[in-house]
Enzyme design. Structure first.
Site, PDB file in Angstrom:
ATOM      1  N   GLY A 269     -52.033  53.123-100.907  1.00  0.00           N
ATOM      2  CA  GLY A 269     -52.840  52.057-100.350  1.00  0.00           C
ATOM      3  C   GLY A 269     -54.308  52.438-100.308  1.00  0.00           C
ATOM      4  O   GLY A 269     -54.704  53.546-100.703  1.00  0.00           O
ATOM      5  N   VAL A 270     -55.112  51.512 -99.816  1.00  0.00           N
ATOM      6  CA  VAL A 270     -56.565  51.699 -99.793  1.00  0.00           C
ATOM      7  C   VAL A 270     -56.994  52.215 -98.428  1.00  0.00           C
ATOM      8  O   VAL A 270     -56.458  51.804 -97.404  1.00  0.00           O
ATOM      9  CB  VAL A 270     -57.277  50.369-100.110  1.00  0.00           C
ATOM     10  CG1 VAL A 270     -58.784  50.521 -99.992  1.00  0.00           C
ATOM     11  CG2 VAL A 270     -56.903  49.899-101.518  1.00  0.00           C
ATOM     12  N   GLY A 271     -57.981  53.112 -98.409  1.00  0.00           N
ATOM     13  CA  GLY A 271     -58.544  53.541 -97.141  1.00  0.00           C
ATOM     14  C   GLY A 271     -58.762  55.036 -97.074  1.00  0.00           C
ATOM     15  O   GLY A 271     -58.426  55.792 -97.989  1.00  0.00           O
ATOM     16  N   ASN A 272     -59.324  55.466 -95.948  1.00  0.00           N
ATOM     17  CA  ASN A 272     -59.688  56.869 -95.795  1.00  0.00           C
ATOM     18  C   ASN A 272     -58.476  57.785 -95.718  1.00  0.00           C
ATOM     19  O   ASN A 272     -58.508  58.918 -96.223  1.00  0.00           O
ATOM     20  CB  ASN A 272     -60.565  57.043 -94.548  1.00  0.00           C
ATOM     21  CG  ASN A 272     -61.941  56.432 -94.731  1.00  0.00           C
ATOM     22  OD1 ASN A 272     -62.467  56.408 -95.830  1.00  0.00           O
ATOM     23  ND2 ASN A 272     -62.512  55.926 -93.648  1.00  0.00           N
ATOM     24  N   GLU A 294     -51.580  49.823-107.312  1.00  0.00           N
ATOM     25  CA  GLU A 294     -52.344  48.576-107.428  1.00  0.00           C
ATOM     26  C   GLU A 294     -53.834  48.835-107.618  1.00  0.00           C
ATOM     27  O   GLU A 294     -54.498  48.141-108.381  1.00  0.00           O
ATOM     28  CB  GLU A 294     -52.171  47.734-106.156  1.00  0.00           C
ATOM     29  CG  GLU A 294     -50.745  47.464-105.799  1.00  0.00           C
ATOM     30  CD  GLU A 294     -50.530  47.592-104.315  1.00  0.00           C
ATOM     31  OE1 GLU A 294     -50.170  46.572-103.705  1.00  0.00           O
ATOM     32  OE2 GLU A 294     -50.729  48.695-103.774  1.00  0.00           O
ATOM     33  N   ASN A 384     -55.438  41.692 -92.243  1.00  0.00           N
ATOM     34  CA  ASN A 384     -55.709  41.415 -93.662  1.00  0.00           C
ATOM     35  C   ASN A 384     -54.517  40.761 -94.357  1.00  0.00           C
ATOM     36  O   ASN A 384     -54.635  39.714 -94.958  1.00  0.00           O
ATOM     37  CB  ASN A 384     -56.084  42.702 -94.402  1.00  0.00           C
ATOM     38  CG  ASN A 384     -57.376  43.296 -93.904  1.00  0.00           C
ATOM     39  OD1 ASN A 384     -58.224  42.604 -93.350  1.00  0.00           O
ATOM     40  ND2 ASN A 384     -57.539  44.595 -94.079  1.00  0.00           N
ATOM     41  N   GLY A 388     -49.572  44.644-101.226  1.00  0.00           N
ATOM     42  CA  GLY A 388     -48.482  45.055-102.091  1.00  0.00           C
ATOM     43  C   GLY A 388     -47.567  46.091-101.474  1.00  0.00           C
ATOM     44  O   GLY A 388     -46.647  46.575-102.140  1.00  0.00           O
ATOM     45  N   LYS A 408     -58.122  52.850 -80.806  1.00  0.00           N
ATOM     46  CA  LYS A 408     -59.033  52.413 -79.739  1.00  0.00           C
ATOM     47  C   LYS A 408     -59.253  53.514 -78.711  1.00  0.00           C
ATOM     48  O   LYS A 408     -59.149  53.297 -77.491  1.00  0.00           O
ATOM     49  CB  LYS A 408     -58.508  51.136 -79.063  1.00  0.00           C
ATOM     50  CG  LYS A 408     -58.373  49.935 -79.972  1.00  0.00           C
ATOM     51  CD  LYS A 408     -59.707  49.433 -80.459  1.00  0.00           C
ATOM     52  CE  LYS A 408     -59.565  48.154 -81.283  1.00  0.00           C
ATOM     53  NZ  LYS A 408     -60.846  47.684 -81.844  1.00  0.00           N
TER      54      LYS A 408
END
Length: 504
Positions: A269-272, A294, A384, A388, A408
């Site tokens: 997946g996308v992200g840090n 993807e 969001n 996928g 948080k």
């Protein structure tokens, strides 16, 4: 005389500005637009369209569309149209703050759908007719075929099904993209489907270009604007700890003989956190890896450039500006090691299962039994979308979900008694990873999963409370298979809404 990027003589005569092109789109239409995670979206026509919508609103005339894309786009598309009140229905994935806010206020109907399902839903007729396609490309060949840009997404489907087509030719997209794509035209509707002849991530089974009847292209708009892509922060200590836990798990699987040193094709997946996991693979000495995913983001580009990943298949490039510069400077190498496909291929259940992908995706929260929420806050507010992740979680060889154990500033535990929304149920989740540790849920009953998740993944500030909930549920619930106290199962979320913290 033809234009350098528009080599088809007839289409060169259809060059117009964005405002003229936008006139082809009328209120109530369904419009398929290019774009996938901020790459390859049309840059000019949506903004001209938003200006028309604003003018119509000032006249008191409604002007809204059904907007279908590959995934998220950018402020110039999703943000501009949402701000103008110009979207009444949207699918399949979004990340724009303005669009998200309007969805959560109930002003826009949003269909959160597996990315691998969109094309077939369109072909089945489930989404209704597609009136117009607006597609960004890097160029047009003399015979009218289109050189795709930095994402493919659902572009093939929109071009196949739309009554009319508007093409944006973006001079900012490098012509070196020519040859990086593989567009497969062998799909069919049931019962005429045949096996897809792809056996390895790098197999090319189609052609480098998008097909469209030039007679259906009503306008060609030239642009010169980069994809609007964000930068990724360096991995923090929490992300590095999560990555280390997952990489050590891969090593364990190699020692057990369930994986080879080359693992299996990676989906990330996308992200840090995803970038941190990829960096961990490089630091861990892995080599000869492949990817069937993807999105290619910075971390995967690093591994391709260094040779750790020898071949990567995806549907889009989602790179930070510095990574874009590296990509363009070394595009010859990347064209040999990257294949960009339609998302109906990159997210195809049969291919994910056949290749045995290792799926690594983020999540909002998981419950003690292994159910995962990827999309909602407190059950009702969309973030969001599922993207996928479900295509890979359900069908991959390994389904791994990662998250920090709290959010948080510690006010939220991401391990809860019961998730407030289910995107991936316990049957599709193999491994849960936080910075605290990893729970391998394979071969476990619900109660065994609960004990593993609480012991290994929960933050110490919440571990005792989770154990207390489980113990009381085990003693007091009507059923002992998956024990729950229904009066308390979602009380942590309600406490957060009421007080700003899940702590008791």
């Amino acid at each position: 005389m033809t234009h350098p990027r528009i080599a088809h003589p007839g289409l060169a005569t259809r060059r117009v500005d964005a405002a003229q092109a936008a006139e082809w789109i009328q209120p109530g239409m369904a419009v398929g637009m290019s774009g996938f995670t901020g790459a390859g979206y049309p840059k000019a026509v949506p903004q001209a369209l938003a200006a028309r919508m604003e003018a119509a609103r000032e006249r008191g005339e409604p002007f809204a569309l059904r907007v279908l894309t590959g995934a998220s786009t950018a402020p110039e598309l999703d943000g501009a149209l949402a701000r103008a009140g110009g979207i009444d229905f949207r699918l399949p994935y979004q990340s724009d703050p303005e669009l998200r806010a309007r969805i959560n206020r109930g002003e826009i109907e949003y269909m959160d759908i597996h990315l691998g399902h969109v094309a077939q839903y369109a072909w089945f007729g489930f989404l209704g007719p597609i009136d117009v396609a607006v597609i960004e490309v890097a160029g047009i060949l003399p015979d009218g075929r289109l050189i795709p840009s930095t994402s493919v997404g659902n572009n093939k489907t929109w071009l196949d099904l739309a009554d009319k087509v508007i093409v944006e030719v973006n001079h900012c997209q490098p012509l070196g993209l020519d040859g990086m794509h593989d567009i497969y035209y062998g799909t069919a509707l049931p019962p005429a489907r045949r096996p897809i002849p792809l056996l390895q991530p790098g197999d090319r089974i189609g052609e480098p270009y998008l097909r469209v009847d030039p007679d259906r292209i009503v306008a060609v708009v030239e642009t010169n604007a980069p994809d609007r892509l964000g930068s990724f922060a360096p991995p923090d200590e929490t992300s590095k700890a999560i990555a280390a836990n997952l990489v050590e798990f891969f090593r364990h699987e190699i020692r057990a003989g369930r994986l080879s040193e080359q693992l299996l094709p990676l989906q990330s997946g996308v992200g840090n956190i995803a970038n941190a996991v990829l960096a961990g693979l490089q630091d861990g000495g892995f080599s000869g890896l492949t990817a069937f995913t993807e999105v290619i983001q910075d971390g995967m580009l690093d591994l391709i450039e260094s040779g750790v990943i020898t071949m990567a298949s995806a549907t889009a490039l989602s790179l930070s500006p510095p990574a874009v510069e590296r990509f363009v400077a070394n595009i010859g190498l990347f064209r040999e090691r990257i294949v960009l496909r339609p998302q109906e291929m990159s997210n195809h259940a049969e291919l994910v299962r056949r290749l045995g992908c290792i799926a690594m995706n983020g999540m909002v929260e998981a419950d003690i039994y292994g159910n995962v929420n990827s999309t909602h806050v407190a059950g009702s507010t969309i973030i969001n979308g599922i993207g996928g992740s479900g295509d890979f979680a359900r069908n991959g060889f390994l389904s791994c979900f990662v998250t920090p154990s709290t959010a948080k500033g510690g006010a939220i535990s991401t391990i809860v008694p019961m998730v407030s929304h289910v995107d991936h149920n316990e049957h599709d989740v193999d491994v849960i990873v936080t910075e605290q540790g990893l729970a391998d849920l394979r071969g476990m009953s619900p109660k065994q999963r609960a004990r593993a998740v609480i012991a290994n993944c929960a933050h110490p500030d919440y571990r005792d409370a989770l154990q207390d909930y489980f113990d009381r549920a085990l003693a007091g619930s009507a059923g002992r298979h998956t024990p729950h106290l229904l009066g308390e199962a979602l009380s942590w979320h309600q406490r957060y809404l009421d007080t700003g913290s899940m702590r008791g």
